[in-house]
Motif scaffolding. Structure first.
Motif, PDB file in Angstrom:
ATOM      1  N   HIS A 115      36.438   2.159  53.318  1.00 41.27           N
ATOM      2  CA  HIS A 115      35.100   2.021  53.888  1.00 41.27           C
ATOM      3  C   HIS A 115      35.176   1.159  55.138  1.00 41.27           C
ATOM      4  CE1 HIS A 115      33.656   3.656  50.082  1.00 41.27           C
ATOM      5  NE2 HIS A 115      34.420   2.760  49.473  1.00 41.27           N
ATOM      6  N   GLU A 116      34.522   1.596  56.201  1.00 36.64           N
ATOM      7  CA  GLU A 116      34.530   0.883  57.475  1.00 36.64           C
ATOM      8  C   GLU A 116      33.292   0.010  57.628  1.00 36.64           C
ATOM      9  OE1 GLU A 116      34.934   3.584  60.701  1.00 36.64           O
ATOM     10  OE2 GLU A 116      36.868   4.378  60.020  1.00 36.64           O
ATOM     11  N   HIS A 117      33.507  -1.193  58.176  1.00 35.53           N
ATOM     12  CA  HIS A 117      32.406  -2.121  58.415  1.00 35.53           C
ATOM     13  C   HIS A 117      32.584  -2.758  59.791  1.00 35.53           C
ATOM     14  CE1 HIS A 117      31.215  -1.839  54.185  1.00 35.53           C
ATOM     15  NE2 HIS A 117      32.511  -1.870  53.923  1.00 35.53           N
ATOM     16  N   PRO A 118      31.544  -2.732  60.624  1.00 31.78           N
ATOM     17  CA  PRO A 118      31.664  -3.356  61.946  1.00 31.78           C
ATOM     18  C   PRO A 118      31.968  -4.849  61.830  1.00 31.78           C
ATOM     19  CG  PRO A 118      29.675  -2.003  61.794  1.00 31.78           C
ATOM     20  CD  PRO A 118      30.216  -2.123  60.406  1.00 31.78           C
ATOM     21  N   LEU A 119      32.953  -5.301  62.598  1.00 31.66           N
ATOM     22  CA  LEU A 119      33.282  -6.728  62.661  1.00 31.66           C
ATOM     23  C   LEU A 119      32.806  -7.233  64.019  1.00 31.66           C
ATOM     24  CD1 LEU A 119      36.568  -8.366  61.430  1.00 31.66           C
ATOM     25  CD2 LEU A 119      35.447  -9.150  63.503  1.00 31.66           C
ATOM     26  N   LEU A 120      31.961  -8.244  63.994  1.00 30.67           N
ATOM     27  CA  LEU A 120      31.365  -8.793  65.214  1.00 30.67           C
ATOM     28  C   LEU A 120      31.769 -10.248  65.373  1.00 30.67           C
ATOM     29  CD1 LEU A 120      29.011  -6.909  63.581  1.00 30.67           C
ATOM     30  CD2 LEU A 120      28.021  -7.076  65.860  1.00 30.67           C
ATOM     31  N   VAL A 121      31.748 -10.718  66.609  1.00 27.44           N
ATOM     32  CA  VAL A 121      32.289 -12.042  66.868  1.00 27.44           C
ATOM     33  C   VAL A 121      31.482 -12.785  67.921  1.00 27.44           C
ATOM     34  CG1 VAL A 121      33.870 -11.319  68.719  1.00 27.44           C
ATOM     35  CG2 VAL A 121      34.475 -13.271  67.282  1.00 27.44           C
ATOM     36  N   LEU A 122      31.480 -14.104  67.805  1.00 26.65           N
ATOM     37  CA  LEU A 122      31.078 -15.036  68.855  1.00 26.65           C
ATOM     38  C   LEU A 122      32.305 -15.895  69.123  1.00 26.65           C
ATOM     39  CD1 LEU A 122      27.524 -16.313  67.839  1.00 26.65           C
ATOM     40  CD2 LEU A 122      28.127 -15.305  70.037  1.00 26.65           C
ATOM     41  N   GLY A 123      33.049 -15.565  70.178  1.00 28.89           N
ATOM     42  CA  GLY A 123      34.250 -16.302  70.484  1.00 28.89           C
ATOM     43  C   GLY A 123      33.993 -17.509  71.356  1.00 28.89           C
ATOM     44  N   PRO A 124      35.050 -18.239  71.716  1.00 25.49           N
ATOM     45  CA  PRO A 124      34.881 -19.439  72.544  1.00 25.49           C
ATOM     46  C   PRO A 124      34.192 -19.153  73.873  1.00 25.49           C
ATOM     47  CG  PRO A 124      37.095 -19.316  71.625  1.00 25.49           C
ATOM     48  CD  PRO A 124      36.448 -18.005  71.321  1.00 25.49           C
ATOM     49  N   GLN A 125      34.386 -17.946  74.395  1.00 25.66           N
ATOM     50  CA  GLN A 125      33.812 -17.591  75.688  1.00 25.66           C
ATOM     51  C   GLN A 125      32.392 -17.055  75.596  1.00 25.66           C
ATOM     52  OE1 GLN A 125      35.770 -15.833  73.779  1.00 25.66           O
ATOM     53  NE2 GLN A 125      36.135 -13.737  74.506  1.00 25.66           N
ATOM     54  N   ASP A 126      31.852 -16.922  74.385  1.00 23.84           N
ATOM     55  CA  ASP A 126      30.574 -16.245  74.204  1.00 23.84           C
ATOM     56  C   ASP A 126      29.368 -17.178  74.166  1.00 23.84           C
ATOM     57  OD1 ASP A 126      31.654 -13.639  74.079  1.00 23.84           O
ATOM     58  OD2 ASP A 126      32.272 -14.006  72.017  1.00 23.84           O
ATOM     59  N   GLY A 127      29.589 -18.464  74.331  1.00 23.96           N
ATOM     60  CA  GLY A 127      28.451 -19.377  74.343  1.00 23.96           C
ATOM     61  C   GLY A 127      27.944 -19.671  72.942  1.00 23.96           C
ATOM     62  N   PRO A 128      26.780 -20.301  72.835  1.00 24.23           N
ATOM     63  CA  PRO A 128      26.277 -20.763  71.543  1.00 24.23           C
ATOM     64  C   PRO A 128      25.682 -19.675  70.684  1.00 24.23           C
ATOM     65  CG  PRO A 128      24.722 -21.302  73.272  1.00 24.23           C
ATOM     66  CD  PRO A 128      25.933 -20.724  73.958  1.00 24.23           C
ATOM     67  N   GLY A 129      25.440 -18.485  71.224  1.00 21.64           N
ATOM     68  CA  GLY A 129      24.780 -17.443  70.460  1.00 21.64           C
ATOM     69  C   GLY A 129      23.431 -17.131  71.045  1.00 21.64           C
ATOM     70  N   GLY A 130      22.742 -16.204  70.410  1.00 17.60           N
ATOM     71  CA  GLY A 130      21.475 -15.739  70.947  1.00 17.60           C
ATOM     72  C   GLY A 130      20.307 -16.615  70.545  1.00 17.60           C
ATOM     73  N   PRO A 131      19.091 -16.154  70.781  1.00 21.34           N
ATOM     74  CA  PRO A 131      17.906 -16.921  70.434  1.00 21.34           C
ATOM     75  C   PRO A 131      17.733 -17.032  68.937  1.00 21.34           C
ATOM     76  CG  PRO A 131      17.300 -14.701  71.077  1.00 21.34           C
ATOM     77  CD  PRO A 131      18.769 -14.839  71.339  1.00 21.34           C
ATOM     78  N   GLY A 132      16.960 -18.002  68.494  1.00 19.23           N
ATOM     79  CA  GLY A 132      16.681 -18.130  67.056  1.00 19.23           C
ATOM     80  C   GLY A 132      16.951 -19.543  66.594  1.00 19.23           C
ATOM     81  N   GLY A 133      17.532 -19.672  65.383  1.00 26.03           N
ATOM     82  CA  GLY A 133      17.748 -20.979  64.804  1.00 26.03           C
ATOM     83  C   GLY A 133      16.510 -21.436  64.070  1.00 26.03           C
ATOM     84  N   ALA A 134      16.519 -22.698  63.651  1.00 29.82           N
ATOM     85  CA  ALA A 134      15.397 -23.201  62.875  1.00 29.82           C
ATOM     86  C   ALA A 134      14.082 -23.051  63.625  1.00 29.82           C
ATOM     87  CB  ALA A 134      15.642 -24.667  62.524  1.00 29.82           C
ATOM     88  N   SER A 135      14.125 -23.275  64.953  1.00 29.49           N
ATOM     89  CA  SER A 135      12.889 -23.175  65.718  1.00 29.49           C
ATOM     90  C   SER A 135      12.454 -21.735  65.909  1.00 29.49           C
ATOM     91  CB  SER A 135      13.075 -23.832  67.092  1.00 29.49           C
ATOM     92  OG  SER A 135      14.084 -23.164  67.830  1.00 29.49           O
ATOM     93  N   GLY A 136      13.352 -20.763  65.646  1.00 28.23           N
ATOM     94  CA  GLY A 136      13.011 -19.369  65.830  1.00 28.23           C
ATOM     95  C   GLY A 136      12.554 -18.687  64.562  1.00 28.23           C
ATOM     96  N   ALA A 137      12.267 -19.433  63.519  1.00 30.24           N
ATOM     97  CA  ALA A 137      11.823 -18.839  62.264  1.00 30.24           C
ATOM     98  C   ALA A 137      10.446 -18.217  62.436  1.00 30.24           C
ATOM     99  CB  ALA A 137      11.790 -19.894  61.162  1.00 30.24           C
ATOM    100  N   PRO A 138      10.160 -17.152  61.702  1.00 28.64           N
ATOM    101  CA  PRO A 138       8.832 -16.534  61.780  1.00 28.64           C
ATOM    102  C   PRO A 138       7.737 -17.514  61.361  1.00 28.64           C
ATOM    103  CG  PRO A 138      10.385 -15.113  60.615  1.00 28.64           C
ATOM    104  CD  PRO A 138      11.057 -16.441  60.786  1.00 28.64           C
ATOM    105  N   ASP A 139       6.513 -17.244  61.784  1.00 25.89           N
ATOM    106  CA  ASP A 139       5.383 -18.093  61.420  1.00 25.89           C
ATOM    107  C   ASP A 139       5.305 -18.264  59.907  1.00 25.89           C
ATOM    108  OD1 ASP A 139       4.723 -18.325  64.051  1.00 25.89           O
ATOM    109  OD2 ASP A 139       3.111 -16.831  63.996  1.00 25.89           O
ATOM    110  N   GLY A 140       5.100 -19.488  59.484  1.00 20.81           N
ATOM    111  CA  GLY A 140       4.963 -19.778  58.067  1.00 20.81           C
ATOM    112  C   GLY A 140       6.267 -20.074  57.366  1.00 20.81           C
ATOM    113  N   ALA A 141       7.410 -19.896  58.051  1.00 21.73           N
ATOM    114  CA  ALA A 141       8.722 -20.113  57.426  1.00 21.73           C
ATOM    115  C   ALA A 141       9.469 -21.228  58.143  1.00 21.73           C
ATOM    116  CB  ALA A 141       9.541 -18.831  57.451  1.00 21.73           C
ATOM    117  N   THR A 142      10.313 -21.902  57.413  1.00 23.41           N
ATOM    118  CA  THR A 142      11.212 -22.903  57.984  1.00 23.41           C
ATOM    119  C   THR A 142      12.627 -22.594  57.521  1.00 23.41           C
ATOM    120  OG1 THR A 142      10.865 -24.398  56.095  1.00 23.41           O
ATOM    121  CG2 THR A 142       9.442 -24.702  58.026  1.00 23.41           C
TER     122      THR A 142
END
Length: 297
Positions: A115-142
């Protein structure tokens, strides 16, 4: 390697070129190192079999690190399968296609389905990652990272169990009642306590998204030196499609980066699930392969 689920979809990104060999070797060393903390290793020439010591999820076989001889043959695979059956272990192999491209043919000749599964990466050159984190939680969630003594650990670890029981990205049926029952089960069988121990020792970081005190999404990363894998991100089926998976993933990446991790990677169940991780900044990198007995016809 472990399977993941999401509660959101995003636009697909173009496929990556051939993987960076240095980064590929770094991930390969990680895959070999992780099970050694809780397993003994049996040598089968080009293959290594990890046999868990004590309670917990059983391990698998994979390519032996640094093997310089001939590639594994179907007969090598059959020898490992016989040993797994002797020990009462799942007949399972895991590896990265781009690192060991010849193993698939041997595994399939030995009778296993791959079975094949996509492997994705954030390497040293890719920065901190995309938007989100604790402050990016949907309304009403933490979203928060749980310490080893957090009373919500059993319920948080129960969320992915229920998510994987209803695979896919659509809203499902399991909700708060099922969560309470599964949490009680995971407390009784020691799963929650084992995870608390891993958190205390620094082997696992657990993050969860909460609403009104109830965990609705949870996942973990498991650091080894400068590399970590995000694994087991799952949303309570009744709470899917709210962006909780992205928020938890972003929180895990932020924690890893803040604690000196250079490379963060994960494997997704399929391309639909992988889209959420592309939104979080991960890029397609390679293909994780899992082999197991084919389902009887």
């Amino acid at each position: 390697m472990h399977g993941v689920t999401s509660d959101d979809l995003a636009a697909a990104a173009p496929p990556a070129a051939g993987p960076d060999r240095v980064l590929l070797e770094e991930i390969e060393r990680y895959y070999d190192a992780v099970p050694r903390a809780a397993a003994r290793v049996e040598d089968f020439g080009p293959l290594s079999l990890f046999v868990r010591e004590g309670a917990g999820w059983p391990y698998y076989a994979r390519p032996a690190p640094g093997h310089r001889g001939p590639a594994a043959t179907a007969e090598d695979v059959r020898r490992v399968l016989a040993r797994q059956r002797e020990l009462g272990l799942p007949e399972a192999f895991e590896w990265v296609a781009e690192h060991d491209p010849l193993l698939r043919a041997a595994v399939e000749e030995a009778g296993l389905a791959v079975h094949e599964h996509p492997l994705l990466v954030l390497g040293p050159q890719d920065g901190p990652g995309g938007p989100g984190g604790a402050s990016g939680a949907p309304d009403g969630a933490t979203v928060r990272v749980l310490p080893a003594d957090d009373p919500a650990i059993a319920r948080a670890v129960a969320v992915p169990h229920l998510a994987f029981g209803e695979p896919g990205t659509g809203v499902g049926s399991a909700g708060v009642e099922e969560l309470a029952a599964k949490a009680k089960e995971l407390e009784s069988d020691g799963t929650a306590a084992r995870l608390s121990g891993r958190i205390a020792s620094g082997h696992t970081v657990l993050a969860a998204a909460f609403e009104d005190g109830t965990p609705l999404c949870a996942g973990q990363h498991n650091p080894v030196g400068p590399v970590t894998e995000v694994a087991g991100v799952g949303t309570l089926p009744s709470a899917r499609r709210r962006g909780l998976g992205q928020a938890v993933t972003a929180a895990l990446v932020a924690h890893a980066r803040a604690n000196g991790v250079r490379t963060v990677f994960l494997s997704a169940a399929d391309e639909d699930v992988a889209r959420i991780y592309r939104r979080a900044g991960f890029r397609p990198f390679a293909t994780a392969l899992i082999a197991e007995p084919a389902e009887p016809r």
